[in-house]
Scaffold this motif. Structure first.
Motif, PDB file in Angstrom:
ATOM      1  N   CYS A  60       0.861  -1.186   0.000  1.00 16.10           N
ATOM      2  CA  CYS A  60       0.000   0.000   0.000  1.00 16.10           C
ATOM      3  C   CYS A  60       0.889   1.225   0.000  1.00 16.10           C
ATOM      4  N   CYS A  64      -3.090   2.527   6.514  1.00 14.37           N
ATOM      5  CA  CYS A  64      -4.153   3.041   7.373  1.00 14.37           C
ATOM      6  C   CYS A  64      -4.032   2.363   8.743  1.00 14.37           C
ATOM      7  N   CYS A  67      -6.171  -0.800   9.778  1.00 15.29           N
ATOM      8  CA  CYS A  67      -6.227  -1.957   8.875  1.00 15.29           C
ATOM      9  C   CYS A  67      -5.505  -3.180   9.427  1.00 15.29           C
ATOM     10  N   THR A 113      -3.251  -3.230  -1.772  1.00 19.52           N
ATOM     11  CA  THR A 113      -3.830  -2.366  -2.788  1.00 19.52           C
ATOM     12  C   THR A 113      -3.354  -2.774  -4.173  1.00 19.52           C
ATOM     13  N   GLU A 144     -10.117  -4.923  -5.813  1.00 13.39           N
ATOM     14  CA  GLU A 144     -10.252  -3.999  -4.677  1.00 13.39           C
ATOM     15  C   GLU A 144      -9.546  -2.696  -5.025  1.00 13.39           C
ATOM     16  N   ASP A 146      -8.553   1.159  -3.850  1.00 13.99           N
ATOM     17  CA  ASP A 146      -8.478   2.226  -2.861  1.00 13.99           C
ATOM     18  C   ASP A 146      -8.700   3.534  -3.619  1.00 13.99           C
ATOM     19  N   GLY A 169     -12.894   0.782  -0.935  1.00 11.35           N
ATOM     20  CA  GLY A 169     -12.848   0.903   0.519  1.00 11.35           C
ATOM     21  C   GLY A 169     -13.347   2.276   0.917  1.00 11.35           C
ATOM     22  N   ARG A 183      -7.044   7.311   7.995  1.00 13.24           N
ATOM     23  CA  ARG A 183      -7.463   7.067   6.613  1.00 13.24           C
ATOM     24  C   ARG A 183      -8.303   8.246   6.146  1.00 13.24           C
ATOM     25  N   GLN A 185     -10.075  10.439   3.407  1.00 18.05           N
ATOM     26  CA  GLN A 185     -10.648  10.154   2.074  1.00 18.05           C
ATOM     27  C   GLN A 185     -11.961  10.923   1.955  1.00 18.05           C
ATOM     28  N   THR A 190     -14.367   9.943  -3.204  1.00 25.16           N
ATOM     29  CA  THR A 190     -14.999   8.621  -3.313  1.00 25.16           C
ATOM     30  C   THR A 190     -16.064   8.650  -4.402  1.00 25.16           C
TER      31      THR A 190
END
Ligand SMILES: C[S@@+](CC[C@H](N)C(=O)[O-])C[C@H]1O[C@@H](n2cnc3c(N)ncnc32)[C@H](O)[C@@H]1O
Ligand code: SF4
Length: 451
Positions: A60, A64, A67, A113, A144, A146, A169, A183, A185, A190
């Motif tokens: 990654c 985070c 995690c 990631t 997946e 990020d 995520g 984290r 974001q 998003t």
């Protein structure tokens, strides 16, 4: 007795219980399974059959704090590019053992990631996989993503490679909570990523969110869920935050005095659940929600829902091959796990060997118990007829297993000649009931809180 005190009496607010993505669960794997077993099990896959493949990318850009996934931070591309070469070598080793005509039912890239890989690397790895095992015509390829680690070029490469399902995520939209869990974001980012994914024709979008994070309250939870609903995800995974700092050191950064109590966690889950159901989502198993038209919801209605290391799935392929460090494979014969440490894994691959370091070969009642636990986790009921027909267990032995499990949950589960079930009002204890069917785990604790 009301439901809350019943739940308390069976230990819902104190217990730590496995999440049952396999049976036996990974802590029961032993070093008795190694590269030769993995190789033999690969070679035994019938020609022309369908398998699924999971690829683990343990890197990654940012780590985070909340995690618990097996991953490491890297600011440069060098280790990722070297790892990608090793993945291609591993894919070749697998290809050399597969019978002709094997096709892919599902391909999933997770991590870490996977979108950390540059576009060119994404193309190369996908090409190597499909050359070794072509996708079947109804196959699904999910990744997946990020939202902080993706751009148009990498998305284009994924879609061109055939990605038709994406998972983003989210965790929580509240900036104050994002700050304490390490984290950040924004909602806008998003949203933008969700739109970029959909604009490229990917019609199935999953989002992960968490309950049980520090400072979460029912109001804040509701706010996060309502924000998520504006993105109209096709599926949602609502995971309970697992605080396991002895396994994931970075979690010590989270303020333990601001963690919701188990009773509060149940309220947070219920708050989110009501909002998803109110918005028209179907409840899938213990922690997923899906639009009624989504494949997972259809599978759940038709009794085809299954559970594997990635969670709930509508995939019915009998084999799941895991590639990359720590990845776990499932075969009709048992489980095989690659070396968890990236160095040990790639060291074996560079030497032309698989890194399989642990696993489990099914014995005795393993397959019967595995299916009973999966059926509870997916459908909240075990159908006696299915067990008798598939596993040749006698009705007497089955009744014995049902009675033994029911004894620990008086008035909370239902047993009849048809089978064993958990009524809707008692679904919070599903993992605890599943544990009553676990011959390995009965006396041992799992890592995740029971709620
Ligand atoms: C590999 S991670 C996500 C992929 C991608 N790296 C990202 O961050 O968006 C998969 C999911 O595991 C869940 N997860 C990670 N740590 C967890 C924990 N301690 N408890 C519960 N769920 C956790 C998160 O919801 C996360 O989205
Ligand atoms: S949540 Fe995703 S980006 Fe964050 S550390 Fe875990 S795997 Fe990496």
């Amino acid at each position: 007795m009301n439901d809350q005190s019943q739940l308390a009496r069976v230990g819902l607010f104190d217990a730590r219980v496995p999440r049952y993505t396999s049976y036996p669960t990974a802590p029961h794997f032993t070093s008795g399974i190694g590269p030769d077993d993995f190789s033999d099990w690969l070679s035994a896959i019938p020609a022309g059959s369908e398998i699924s493949l999971y690829m683990h990318v343990p890197f990654c850009r940012r780590l985070c704090w909340f995690c618990a996934c097996r991953t490491q931070g890297t600011s440069s591309d060098a280790p990722v590019l070297a790892y990608a070469e090793d993945l291609k070598a591993e894919i070749r080793l697998i290809r050399d053992r597969l019978a002709p005509g094997v096709r892919l039912s599902r391909l999933h890239w997770g991590g870490g990631t996977p979108t950390l890989m540059p576009a060119r690397t994404i193309r190369e790895i996908a090409g190597a996989i499909f050359q070794a095992v072509p996708m079947s015509e109804h196959g699904e390829f999910s990744v997946e993503i990020d939202p902080n680690e993706i751009d148009a070029e990498r998305l284009d490469a994924l879609v061109a490679a055939g990605m038709n399902r994406a998972s983003i995520g989210v965790q929580d939209f509240d900036p104050a909570i994002q700050e304490v869990i390490g984290r950040e974001q924004s909602y806008e980012l998003t949203r933008e990523v969700a739109e970029m994914i959909r604009a490229r024709g990917v019609t199935s979008l999953n989002a992960d969110i968490l309950f049980g994070l520090p400072h979460q309250s029912p109001e804040r939870m509701a706010d996060s869920v309502e924000k998520l609903l504006t993105l109209a995800p096709d599926r949602v995974a609502l995971y309970g935050y697992a605080h396991v700092p002895w396994m994931a050191r970075r979690q010590v950064m989270l303020p333990s005095d601001a963690m919701p109590t188990p009773q509060e966690r149940l309220v947070l889950f219920e708050t989110a659940r009501r909002l998803f159901v109110g918005a028209g989502y179907d409840e899938i198993g213990i922690d997923h929600f899906a639009k009624p038209s989504d494949g997972l919801a259809i599978a759940a209605r038709e009794g085809r829902l299954r559970r594997n290391f990635q969670g709930y799935t509508d995939d019915t392929a009998p084999v799941l091959v895991g590639i990359g460090a720590s990845a776990i494979s499932k075969f009709p014969q048992g489980y095989a796990q690659n070396a968890p440490a990236t160095g040990a894994h790639v060291g074996a691959i560079r030497g032309g060997r698989f890194s399989t370091s642990r696993g489990h070969a099914f014995v005795g009642e393993d397959l019967l118990r595995a299916r009973m636990i999966e059926a509870l986790m997916c459908d909240f009921r075990i159908v006696a007829k299915e067990m008798i027909e598939r596993f040749r267990v006698t009705p007497e032995r089955l009744a014995e297993l049902f009675e033994a499990a029911a004894k620990s949950f008086p008035g909370m589960v239902e047993v009849s000649s048809e089978g064993f079930s958990i009524p809707e009002r008692m679904r919070a204890v599903t993992r605890m009931v599943a544990r009553a069917f676990d011959a390995y785990e009965l006396s041992k604790a799992g890592h995740s809180p029971a709620i």
